[in-house]
Design a protein around this motif. Structure first.
Motif, mmCIF file in Angstrom:
data_model
loop_
_atom_site.group_PDB
_atom_site.id
_atom_site.type_symbol
_atom_site.label_atom_id
_atom_site.label_comp_id
_atom_site.label_asym_id
_atom_site.label_seq_id
_atom_site.Cartn_x
_atom_site.Cartn_y
_atom_site.Cartn_z
ATOM 1 N N HIS A 458 0.869 -1.335 -0.063
ATOM 2 C CA HIS A 458 0.031 0.040 -0.023
ATOM 3 C C HIS A 458 0.915 1.250 0.079
ATOM 4 N N LEU A 459 0.609 2.204 -1.048
ATOM 5 C CA LEU A 459 1.505 3.132 -1.170
ATOM 6 C C LEU A 459 0.996 4.718 -0.944
ATOM 7 N N GLU A 460 1.528 5.643 -0.431
ATOM 8 C CA GLU A 460 0.897 6.957 -0.615
ATOM 9 C C GLU A 460 2.068 7.631 -1.366
ATOM 10 N N THR A 461 1.682 8.365 -2.351
ATOM 11 C CA THR A 461 2.471 9.117 -3.355
ATOM 12 C C THR A 461 2.684 10.616 -3.103
ATOM 13 N N GLU A 462 3.431 11.257 -3.547
ATOM 14 C CA GLU A 462 3.583 12.592 -3.302
ATOM 15 C C GLU A 462 2.389 13.398 -4.106
ATOM 16 N N PRO A 463 2.199 14.714 -3.718
ATOM 17 C CA PRO A 463 0.773 15.123 -4.429
ATOM 18 C C PRO A 463 1.310 15.482 -6.056
ATOM 19 N N GLY A 464 0.442 15.027 -6.429
ATOM 20 C CA GLY A 464 0.471 15.192 -8.347
ATOM 21 C C GLY A 464 1.293 14.030 -9.041
ATOM 22 N N VAL A 465 1.580 13.063 -8.161
ATOM 23 C CA VAL A 465 2.497 11.976 -8.887
ATOM 24 C C VAL A 465 1.462 10.733 -9.092
ATOM 25 N N LEU A 466 1.541 10.594 -10.325
ATOM 26 C CA LEU A 466 0.629 9.154 -11.049
ATOM 27 C C LEU A 466 1.641 8.010 -11.089
#
Length: 520
Positions: A458-466
């Motif tokens: 389960h991953l949390e990405t930086e804002p705006g990163v796809l």
């Protein structure tokens, strides 16, 4: 580098979010709290609960209880319902101190006969935590007025019991670690070792950015007070505010967790370079494995001031390493110091050779107080190492290298067995954190009909990163063995962590296992 006006030099104090208490005032208030607790029926050996955010009053209450020979129980103020009820009931606390905004949660589960003392939320603390300080409820004695009604305690207890720390409940019901009282001589020796290992002198300046309901910051604060250090508390961790406080107060020593390193490194370069951090002589970290690339980056930034230790609430710090030792033994959490000891045992309970992975057992130093679990002596007994008196396990797996340096693999409870192969999620999490755009990650086992378990990330990405699931898998596949590639990849807006950075994997893992008994 932008200059930040340093605080005015003077006698050591305890400060938080714009509020400062000098030591004479602090000690007077603690002694009055002790008398108030005595009047409330608290006796030596009893316990009182502290449901407060970080602020000087938290430390004053803890010190007041110790003066009386009672133990403070710092409670995770995020707890609600069953977890909060369990801690207040299991601890047998006779008095609960709570911030005004937390009173509803406390009163909803308060055991019969337990008294409440209300503490107003300082405006600066509330602002740092993102809310407006509510007015006092009027339903309970207010701490500042309550303690004014008592004279300072005349005769302090000869031995001071440590705080009773409850685990965060990430893998089950929180458990209370009850340690034996500490004599003045043992406290003096503890302070000496603290100053030595944390590389700070008497009267030095320290910053505590993590919640006081956790073992490490709680013990740090107690020893820093005993050493007379200048103490700055953060109500909650904010990366840039952390840097600002170091520059403003010329902080020499801090203790952090690796998640804070990650957040600091993600600050834009111009912000990181804005603050003068040259006062730092010791940055101590513990509580969770630190991915090697993160630690390299921190040493490159701050210089060889990083120090790491490994241990638990039950054992205290057992191993230590400085930056030079870590660079010579990448990934180590140090080796045993003083009268401490480390052993790695196999399934037969016998010590394993260097390089072989097994269950880690720790021997606390001779001065560390003996412990048990409140209401659960069987659990305490089950931690003992067969044939090694004094050695206990806190559930971790790892190995010793040829020079005796300890390397962690993972928690025993987190280890995944897939097709008969042991997989340690911490290694995969470190790999994924090196992928551009990943802010946070949790890897764990989920049920699979063929292999028993397979990996989920389960991953949390930086804002705006796809990112695509396949890009994530490809990143791991290029760097690790194929069986370590996550089968399931899920993107989350926010992974569940507490304020110290501890990840609540159970909340992510449990839905996958609902309806399973652990076997497929």
């Amino acid at each position: 580098m932008e200059a930040v006006a340093p605080s005015v030099a003077g006698a050591p104090a305890i400060r938080c979010a714009g509020h400062e208490r000098d030591y004479p005032s602090f000690l007077d208030r603690a002694a009055r709290i002790a008398t108030g607790l005595q009047d409330a029926g608290v006796e030596p050996g009893d316990r009182i609960a502290v449901v407060l955010r970080n602020e000087p009053a938290h430390l004053e209450i803890t010190a007041g209880a110790a003066l009386l020979g009672a133990s403070a129980v710092p409670v995770n103020w995020h707890f609600r319902h069953d977890d909060l009820r369990h801690v207040l009931t299991d601890s047998g606390s006779k008095v609960v101190f709570a911030h005004t905004d937390l009173l509803d949660a406390v009163t909803a589960v308060l055991p019969d006969g337990v008294r409440i003392v209300e503490a107003a939320v300082p405006a600066g603390v509330a602002a740092a935590c993102g809310f407006s300080a509510p007015p006092p409820s009027g339903a309970h004695p207010l701490l500042d007025r309550w303690l004014e009604g008592y004279a300072p305690l005349g005769q302090a207890a000869g031995e001071r019991p440590p705080t009773v720390i409850y685990s965060s409940g990430t893998t089950g019901r929180p458990k209370g670690v009850l340690r034996e009282p500490v004599s003045p001589g043992r406290l003096e020796e503890g302070v000496r070792l603290f100053l030595e290992h944390f590389a700070v002198g008497p009267g030095g300046r320290t910053l505590i950015p993590a919640p006081l309901y956790h073992a490490s910051p709680s013990q740090h604060a107690v020893l820093a007070l005993a050493a007379g250090l200048d103490i700055t508390l953060m109500p909650r961790f904010d990366a840039e505010e952390f840097l600002r406080l170091i520059a403003q107060h010329r902080i020499e020593q801090v203790q952090v967790v690796p998640t804070m390193f990650v957040r600091l490194l993600r600050l834009p370069k111009d912000i990181r370079e804005r603050y003068d951090l040259s006062s730092l002589t010791s940055v101590v970290h513990a509580a969770a494995p630190c991915p090697p690339h993160i630690k390299h980056a921190m040493i490159d930034w701050l210089g060889p001031v990083l120090r790491e230790y490994y241990g638990g609430s039950e054992t205290g710090a057992v191993t230590w390493c400085d930056s030079a030792e870590w660079l010579a033994h990448p990934g180590t959490v140090g080796r045993a110091t003083g009268t401490c000891g480390v052993a790695v045992l196999g399934p037969d309970g016998k010590p394993l050779p260097a390089g072989a992975t097994g269950d880690i057992y720790l021997k606390p130093g001779d001065g560390w107080p003996r412990f048990t679990y409140l209401g659960d002596p069987d659990r305490r007994a089950a931690m003992e190492a067969p044939g090694l008196p004094g050695y206990v396990t806190i559930g971790d797996i790892g190995h010793l290298d040829a020079e005796g340096y300890l390397h962690l693999s993972d928690r025993r409870n987190d280890m995944v067995i897939s097709g008969g192969v042991n997989i340690y999620p911490a290694e995969i999490e470190g790999c994924l954190l090196a992928l551009d755009g990943i802010r946070d990650v949790a890897v764990f086992g989920i049920p699979d009909e063929e292999f028993g378990e397979v990996l989920a990330a389960h991953l949390e990405t930086e804002p705006g990163v796809l990112l695509s699931a396949e890009a994530v898998r490809a990143h791991v596949r290029e760097r690790l063995a194929g069986y370590k590639v996550p089968r399931a990849v899920v993107f989350e807006e926010l992974l569940p962590r507490d304020e110290s950075g501890k990840l609540f994997k159970r909340r992510l893992r449990d839905p996958y296992w609902a309806g399973h008994d652990g076997a497929i």
